[in-house]
Design an enzyme around this catalytic site. Structure first.
Site, PDB file in Angstrom:
ATOM      1  N   GLU A 196       1.557   0.332  -4.907  1.00  0.00           N
ATOM      2  CA  GLU A 196       1.053   1.589  -5.435  1.00  0.00           C
ATOM      3  C   GLU A 196       2.242   2.541  -5.521  1.00  0.00           C
ATOM      4  OE1 GLU A 196      -3.383   2.348  -3.860  1.00  0.00           O
ATOM      5  OE2 GLU A 196      -1.911   2.306  -2.264  1.00  0.00           O
ATOM      6  N   ASP A 224       0.849  -1.178   0.000  1.00  0.00           N
ATOM      7  CA  ASP A 224       0.000   0.000   0.000  1.00  0.00           C
ATOM      8  C   ASP A 224       0.896   1.243   0.000  1.00  0.00           C
ATOM      9  OD1 ASP A 224      -2.789   1.022   0.421  1.00  0.00           O
ATOM     10  OD2 ASP A 224      -1.846   1.910   2.190  1.00  0.00           O
TER      11      ASP A 224
END
Ligand code: CA
Length: 648
Positions: free
Chosen positions: A355, A326
């Protein structure tokens, strides 16, 4: 601000490289070790219960070198819960061991346990499904609770890890649900939204829902997914049972990991043990590149070590096959490189991606961030391509904006960029790509291609907002075209669970509106609607066919940029809204050529093929590995808003 860690002497004196942090259990001694160089005293509290009652004993820890505190408990302490009462600058606070392997309910106390006893039969020697190349992956992003909570899921253990181990479950129309449905679909990897212990769901009644991006105990399984959150051992056994079952059914398992921030800041376990060390600060304020209240400082040696230790713990103890980071852009490049080399020593086929962006301002220099633009420094790690995502369907931040597949042909170059997996290709005009002015992937294995994930609107809801003028049939065509492009592109395809069944999250308050980021919305919004499967079998079969076709065609799973440049040739644009290209045979095997055509326009188009005698495998209606029909001449007609794949 006291930046004690800044001197290199301090890091040297206090960096501990041991592998024995946390609890080390045998049936006659348990050793506890915790890193807390600025503490003046630490006492271990020992409890019979995971959440209530007073300690039955306490033990003062001894300070060792390198900031380590340790205690040796003589006797058998299996099943005993513990916390650390840590004193720093005269203040004493009770903290959970960041290396705790299990906890009682709601993550308040660590558990000493015998990990060997948590193994399902055969687990230590189980084998993983074969997986040769990262570009062979087809990733399915799933929330444990979404899978089973609907009334028609046919799954017994609703909302639990074990719900995903149930086979042969059906909805009331007799159609496969749950794990059996995912098997039909044919994906290779199941990516689980956070399954480590997060803070936002009260584990005793599980009355609320959350995605789980609010970490509490990193090395502990989330209690609300366990059938008994009070007994810390149960969740360990159940998660291992899930991994083993998924492996036996041909899936590899990916965990979503959220090391970039913690739920709590001042009073997090990290901050109680070593105040200020684990987080980046700007002046006296906690920096917030996560947009969740803080950001961890991965560049500091013991934070980096924690991240590496945690990832490798999940990989070794639970046999996890991949990790999705993340807000990976919050982490520094060096940490991510060290994570890659650490997992390589366990299993080089472990897949890592993240990400490649941030959620806010970050004090770490841009050149050191594990961002999409820096992927050339992160071989072996992939990033999500927001370029193709928004190129296909329009910006996720502007609900009514269209993308190439939904009617804005100006985004064609962003789609072509996705077709080559964000790599270098001489026929792409990078100045016209939406978010990247140069290739960011060294190889297609660094690019995750997708059009929907848990964040933002589902694909079907995004189409509803951006194509209000279209009828149902036309919206379905647009959805299918998005999927066909993702699954025929180079790189690693990824989909949100339920995208293959037109997943939707309609608002309960306003008719015709949809819930965008449903992170804490009730189950009825978030759950996968198995009761609707019969109505969308055409779409489901199409996705299934696309995945089957991709798995059979090595031409769609090329491994290197050089190979893509050599074999993939874009054909001249014949009509606005059309992208067509050839992939020539590899020259080594049975030499076939693929011709792939995307027609995003509202009209039927005639495309001139370079040769005659082609066989169609995918068109707007059907996809699969069986030939559909032949094209005898060199002209092929492609239906409005559709993909066609031909082989010669
Ligand atoms: Ca929890």
């Amino acid at each position: 601000m006291n930046e004690f860690w800044k001197s290199s002497d301090w890091e040297k004196q206090n960096y501990y490289d041991g592998t024995d942090l946390g609890s080390s259990y045998t049936n006659h001694t348990t050793k506890l070790k915790v890193w807390a160089p600025t503490a003046s005293m630490i006492t271990v509290n020992l409890y019979h219960d995971g959440s209530s009652g007073e300690p039955f004993a306490t033990e003062v820890m001894e300070k060792e070198e390198k900031g380590i505190w340790s205690a040796t408990l003589m006797g058998d302490y299996e099943g005993v819960y513990y916390t650390y009462l840590v004193t720093v600058e005269g203040q004493s606070k009770e903290a959970v061991d960041p290396y705790a392997r299990a906890t009682g309910v709601n993550g308040k106390r660590g558990l000493i346990l015998d990990l060997e006893k948590t193994n399902p039969i055969g687990f230590p020697k189980e084998s993983k499904p074969k997986f040769d190349s990262f570009t062979d992956a087809v990733i399915y992003e799933l929330h444990i609770r979404d899978l089973s909570m609907e009334f028609d899921s046919g799954i017994k253990e609703k909302g639990k890890l074990l719900g995903l181990t149930e086979l042969g479950t059906k909805n009331s129309e007799g159609l496969a649900t749950g794990l059996s449905h995912i098997k039909e679909l044919g994906v290779t990897h199941i990516h689980l939204l956070p399954c480590f212990d997060y803070a936002s769901v009260e584990e005793e009644d599980c009355s609320t829902f959350n995605w789980g991006y609010d970490p509490e105990n990193y090395n502990v399984v989330e209690g609300s997914y366990s059938t008994n959150p009070y007994d810390g051992e149960v969740r360990v056994k159940e998660f291992k049972t899930l991994v083993k079952t998924l492996h036996e059914n041909g899936f590899r398992v990916i965990m979503d990991v959220v090391y970039n921030h913690t739920m709590k800041t001042e009073d997090s376990n990290f901050n109680k043990l070593v105040p200020d060390y684990y987080y980046r600060k700007v002046g006296d304020k906690f920096s917030d590149a996560s947009a969740c209240g803080n950001e961890t400082a991965s560049e500091r040696l013991m934070v980096r070590k924690f991240i590496i230790d945690s990832v490798t713990y999940w990989a070794k103890e639970y046999h996890i096959d991949g990790f999705r980071f993340d807000l990976m852009g919050v982490h520094d490049i060096e940490t991510m490189k060290e994570v890659r080399s650490a997992v390589d020593q366990i299993d080089p086929s472990i897949i890592l991606y993240g990400e490649g962006w941030l959620g806010g301002d970050c004090p770490l220099p841009a050149s050191q961030r594990a961002m999409k633009a820096n992927m050339n420094m992160l071989p072996g790690i992939a990033a999500f391509s927001d370029d193709i995502r928004d190129g296909l369907k329009g910006s996720v931040f502007i609900p009514d904006e269209k993308g190439y597949a939904t009617g804005d042909f100006g985004k064609r170059e962003s789609v072509k960029f996705g077709v080559v997996g964000a790599t270098f290709h001489p026929q792409i005009d990078y100045q016209k790509v939406n978010y990247s002015d140069s290739p960011w992937a060294l190889s297609p294995s660094q690019c995750i291609n997708y059009v929907s994930a848990h964040d933002n609107y589902t694909l079907w809801d995004k189409i509803a907002y951006s194509c209000k003028e279209d009828n149902y049939e036309k919206k379905v065509k647009k959805n299918k075209l998005c999927a066909a492009i993702v699954f025929t592109s180079q790189g690693i395809p990824f989909l949100q669970a339920g995208e293959e069944m037109l997943r939707s999250k309609p608002s309960k308050e306003v008719v015709g509106e949809f819930v965008e980021n449903s992170y804490n919305a009730p189950d009825e919004i978030n759950c996968i609607k198995w009761s609707n499967k019969a109505n969308v079998m055409d779409v489901f079969s199409y996705y299934l066919g696309l995945i089957k076709f991709r798995k059979e065609q090595e031409a769609l799973r090329m491994k290197s940029t050089e190979e893509i440049v050599k074999r993939l040739i874009f054909l001249p644009e014949e009509k606005e809204g059309v992208i067509s290209y050839l992939i020539n045979g590899s020259g080594t095997k049975e030499d076939k050529t693929l011709c792939i055509i995307y027609n995003a326009s509202d009209e039927k188009v005639a495309i001139t093929l370079p040769e005659n005698n082609w066989t169609v495998y995918i068109d707007g209606d059907k996809a699969g590995v069986e030939p559909l029909y032949k094209v005898i001449g060199t002209i092929v007609e492609v239906s409005p808003i559709s993909c066609m794949v031909l082989i010669k």
